[in-house]
Write a protein that holds these residues in place. Structure first.
Motif, PDB file in Angstrom:
ATOM      1  N   GLY A 155      26.151  -4.197 -15.682  1.00  0.00           N
ATOM      2  CA  GLY A 155      26.267  -4.809 -16.999  1.00  0.00           C
ATOM      3  C   GLY A 155      26.821  -3.839 -18.008  1.00  0.00           C
ATOM      4  O   GLY A 155      27.296  -2.745 -17.661  1.00  0.00           O
ATOM      5  N   ALA A 156      26.752  -4.217 -19.287  1.00  0.00           N
ATOM      6  CA  ALA A 156      27.349  -3.418 -20.349  1.00  0.00           C
ATOM      7  C   ALA A 156      26.807  -1.992 -20.379  1.00  0.00           C
ATOM      8  O   ALA A 156      27.543  -1.053 -20.699  1.00  0.00           O
ATOM      9  CB  ALA A 156      27.113  -4.104 -21.694  1.00  0.00           C
ATOM     10  N   ASP A 209      26.214  -0.119 -18.008  1.00  0.00           N
ATOM     11  CA  ASP A 209      26.812   0.674 -16.934  1.00  0.00           C
ATOM     12  C   ASP A 209      28.244   1.091 -17.238  1.00  0.00           C
ATOM     13  O   ASP A 209      28.889   1.736 -16.402  1.00  0.00           O
ATOM     14  CB  ASP A 209      26.789  -0.117 -15.624  1.00  0.00           C
ATOM     15  CG  ASP A 209      25.383  -0.469 -15.184  1.00  0.00           C
ATOM     16  OD1 ASP A 209      24.620   0.459 -14.874  1.00  0.00           O
ATOM     17  OD2 ASP A 209      25.050  -1.674 -15.164  1.00  0.00           O
ATOM     18  N   LEU A 210      28.760   0.736 -18.418  1.00  0.00           N
ATOM     19  CA  LEU A 210      30.159   1.001 -18.736  1.00  0.00           C
ATOM     20  C   LEU A 210      30.534   2.480 -18.600  1.00  0.00           C
ATOM     21  O   LEU A 210      31.556   2.794 -17.974  1.00  0.00           O
ATOM     22  CB  LEU A 210      30.492   0.493 -20.138  1.00  0.00           C
ATOM     23  CG  LEU A 210      31.926   0.737 -20.610  1.00  0.00           C
ATOM     24  CD1 LEU A 210      32.937   0.067 -19.696  1.00  0.00           C
ATOM     25  CD2 LEU A 210      32.102   0.256 -22.054  1.00  0.00           C
ATOM     26  N   LEU A 270      32.961  -6.926 -17.911  1.00  0.00           N
ATOM     27  CA  LEU A 270      31.583  -6.687 -17.475  1.00  0.00           C
ATOM     28  C   LEU A 270      30.651  -7.826 -17.865  1.00  0.00           C
ATOM     29  O   LEU A 270      29.618  -8.041 -17.220  1.00  0.00           O
ATOM     30  CB  LEU A 270      31.054  -5.377 -18.073  1.00  0.00           C
ATOM     31  CG  LEU A 270      31.316  -4.111 -17.271  1.00  0.00           C
ATOM     32  CD1 LEU A 270      30.904  -2.884 -18.063  1.00  0.00           C
ATOM     33  CD2 LEU A 270      30.578  -4.150 -15.944  1.00  0.00           C
ATOM     34  N   THR A 271      30.994  -8.541 -18.908  1.00  0.00           N
ATOM     35  CA  THR A 271      30.152  -9.655 -19.336  1.00  0.00           C
ATOM     36  C   THR A 271      30.795 -11.012 -19.064  1.00  0.00           C
ATOM     37  O   THR A 271      30.093 -12.023 -19.004  1.00  0.00           O
ATOM     38  CB  THR A 271      29.834  -9.544 -20.845  1.00  0.00           C
ATOM     39  OG1 THR A 271      31.058  -9.426 -21.579  1.00  0.00           O
ATOM     40  CG2 THR A 271      28.981  -8.313 -21.115  1.00  0.00           C
ATOM     41  N   ALA A 272      32.125 -11.040 -18.888  1.00  0.00           N
ATOM     42  CA  ALA A 272      32.805 -12.302 -18.629  1.00  0.00           C
ATOM     43  C   ALA A 272      32.635 -12.769 -17.195  1.00  0.00           C
ATOM     44  O   ALA A 272      32.735 -13.961 -16.902  1.00  0.00           O
ATOM     45  CB  ALA A 272      34.287 -12.168 -18.956  1.00  0.00           C
ATOM     46  N   GLU A 301      36.768  -3.841 -20.866  1.00  0.00           N
ATOM     47  CA  GLU A 301      35.312  -3.796 -20.773  1.00  0.00           C
ATOM     48  C   GLU A 301      34.652  -5.155 -20.948  1.00  0.00           C
ATOM     49  O   GLU A 301      33.504  -5.354 -20.527  1.00  0.00           O
ATOM     50  CB  GLU A 301      34.733  -2.811 -21.781  1.00  0.00           C
ATOM     51  CG  GLU A 301      35.000  -3.134 -23.229  1.00  0.00           C
ATOM     52  CD  GLU A 301      34.509  -2.011 -24.142  1.00  0.00           C
ATOM     53  OE1 GLU A 301      33.533  -2.254 -24.869  1.00  0.00           O
ATOM     54  OE2 GLU A 301      35.090  -0.912 -24.087  1.00  0.00           O
ATOM     55  N   ARG A 302      35.388  -6.127 -21.517  1.00  0.00           N
ATOM     56  CA  ARG A 302      34.840  -7.475 -21.621  1.00  0.00           C
ATOM     57  C   ARG A 302      34.593  -8.093 -20.243  1.00  0.00           C
ATOM     58  O   ARG A 302      33.808  -9.033 -20.097  1.00  0.00           O
ATOM     59  CB  ARG A 302      35.777  -8.369 -22.424  1.00  0.00           C
ATOM     60  CG  ARG A 302      35.888  -8.013 -23.902  1.00  0.00           C
ATOM     61  CD  ARG A 302      36.909  -8.887 -24.597  1.00  0.00           C
ATOM     62  NE  ARG A 302      38.232  -8.724 -24.004  1.00  0.00           N
ATOM     63  CZ  ARG A 302      39.294  -9.432 -24.382  1.00  0.00           C
ATOM     64  NH1 ARG A 302      39.173 -10.329 -25.335  1.00  0.00           N
ATOM     65  NH2 ARG A 302      40.463  -9.235 -23.818  1.00  0.00           N
ATOM     66  N   PRO A 312      30.950 -11.445 -12.967  1.00  0.00           N
ATOM     67  CA  PRO A 312      30.088 -10.478 -12.293  1.00  0.00           C
ATOM     68  C   PRO A 312      30.812  -9.198 -11.891  1.00  0.00           C
ATOM     69  O   PRO A 312      31.978  -9.225 -11.497  1.00  0.00           O
ATOM     70  CB  PRO A 312      29.599 -11.244 -11.059  1.00  0.00           C
ATOM     71  CG  PRO A 312      30.626 -12.299 -10.827  1.00  0.00           C
ATOM     72  CD  PRO A 312      31.147 -12.665 -12.176  1.00  0.00           C
ATOM     73  N   TYR A 313      30.095  -8.094 -12.009  1.00  0.00           N
ATOM     74  CA  TYR A 313      30.484  -6.797 -11.470  1.00  0.00           C
ATOM     75  C   TYR A 313      29.301  -6.287 -10.667  1.00  0.00           C
ATOM     76  O   TYR A 313      28.143  -6.476 -11.067  1.00  0.00           O
ATOM     77  CB  TYR A 313      30.802  -5.801 -12.593  1.00  0.00           C
ATOM     78  CG  TYR A 313      32.276  -5.562 -12.798  1.00  0.00           C
ATOM     79  CD1 TYR A 313      32.882  -4.395 -12.349  1.00  0.00           C
ATOM     80  CD2 TYR A 313      33.058  -6.521 -13.422  1.00  0.00           C
ATOM     81  CE1 TYR A 313      34.235  -4.184 -12.540  1.00  0.00           C
ATOM     82  CE2 TYR A 313      34.409  -6.315 -13.618  1.00  0.00           C
ATOM     83  CZ  TYR A 313      35.001  -5.150 -13.167  1.00  0.00           C
ATOM     84  OH  TYR A 313      36.348  -4.945 -13.346  1.00  0.00           O
TER      85      TYR A 313
END
Length: 270
Positions: free
Chosen positions: A144-145, A147-148, A169-171, A166-167, A173-174
């Motif tokens: 998630g954010a 973990d950026l 990560l929320t748009a 970086e969007r 799954p990673y």
């Protein structure tokens, strides 16, 4: 009008119409289908020269816009005609993803700075994922954010120069794997994921150079595909360099097959 006149360029603005056209060949048009949703839609412009012919997309994000024009071989001439008709609306510099000689259709007025042979692949055998689930040096966990910073550090070490927003990560799954010291050593994520269109494009599959050869990329990609399937994605695909035998072998083991070759080219107007 003479028989040699170029067809008239038309803009397309109806998402339902575009979704219907791309839905006829979803594995070829995964990015286009995903870009019909926000945050992408408001940054796109769509063009065609016929009711049933190829559609090209201009995506205006960052300093270098992206031109996307994919067509099956039987529509290669139609795509070339569309690209020629688009010259007045094209940016002076762009990153183009084009099939079937599309780059050559622009070559008289654009210089090719860089050109890479690519393959679009699609997941066609989901049963092939099973042997790779749960394998690797550690558990595959959602990212998630927070973990950026670790994700950026991994890209710097294992995938410098990749395209990442970086969007993402929320748009969509990673997932990733960490070593015993907590360092992120492998990841897989999405470029585009649309629940409305039931499509997803995997990207940024990366393993730290110190951790390669342990099956981590396969484990992350398999788990990501599992999550996307559970979320309702009927069509999952990815792009890969045609000259990357290790990556090609990995994706084929995971059940991906080639949809089409295409060129990725950085073009500048002459």
């Amino acid at each position: 009008m003479s028989s040699t006149s170029s067809p008239a360029l038309a803009g397309l603005h109806d998402r339902a119409v575009l979704a219907e056209r791309f839905g006829r060949d979803p594995e070829l048009h995964l990015f286009e289908l995903g870009d019909l949703d926000e945050p992408f839609w408001s940054r796109t412009a769509w063009y065609t020269v016929s009711a049933d012919g190829p559609v090209a997309l201009l995506y205006a994000v960052g300093e270098v816009p992206t031109l996307l024009g994919l067509a099956r071989p039987q529509h290669a001439d139609g795509l070339a005609g569309l690209l020629r008709a688009m010259r007045p609306v094209l940016p002076r510099r762009m990153l183009a993803h084009l099939t079937g000689g599309g780059v050559n259709a622009l070559a008289p007025e654009y210089r090719v700075e860089q050109r890479t042979a690519m393959l679009r692949m699609a997941l066609t055998d989901r049963a092939a994922l099973a042997p790779h689930l749960g394998r690797g040096a550690g558990p595959v966990a959602a990212l998630g954010a927070a973990d950026l910073p670790d994700l950026l550090a991994l890209f710097a070490a294992g995938y410098p120069g990749n395209w990442f927003d970086e969007r993402m990560l929320t748009a969509g799954p990673y997932v990733g794997v960490r070593d015993d010291a907590g360092r992120l050593i492998a990841t897989a994520g999405v470029h585009v994921s649309s629940s409305a269109r039931r499509v997803a494009v995997i990207g940024n599959v990366t393993t730290h150079p110190d951790a390669r050869g342990q099956g981590l990329a396969a484990a992350c990609t398999a788990r990501l595909c599992e999550l996307l399937t559970e979320a309702g994605a009927d069509h999952i695909g990815l792009n890969v360099r045609a000259d990357h035998p290790t990556a090609l072998a990995l994706y084929r083991r995971l059940g991906f097959t080639t949809v089409t070759p295409y060129d990725e080219a950085l073009l500048t107007a002459i």
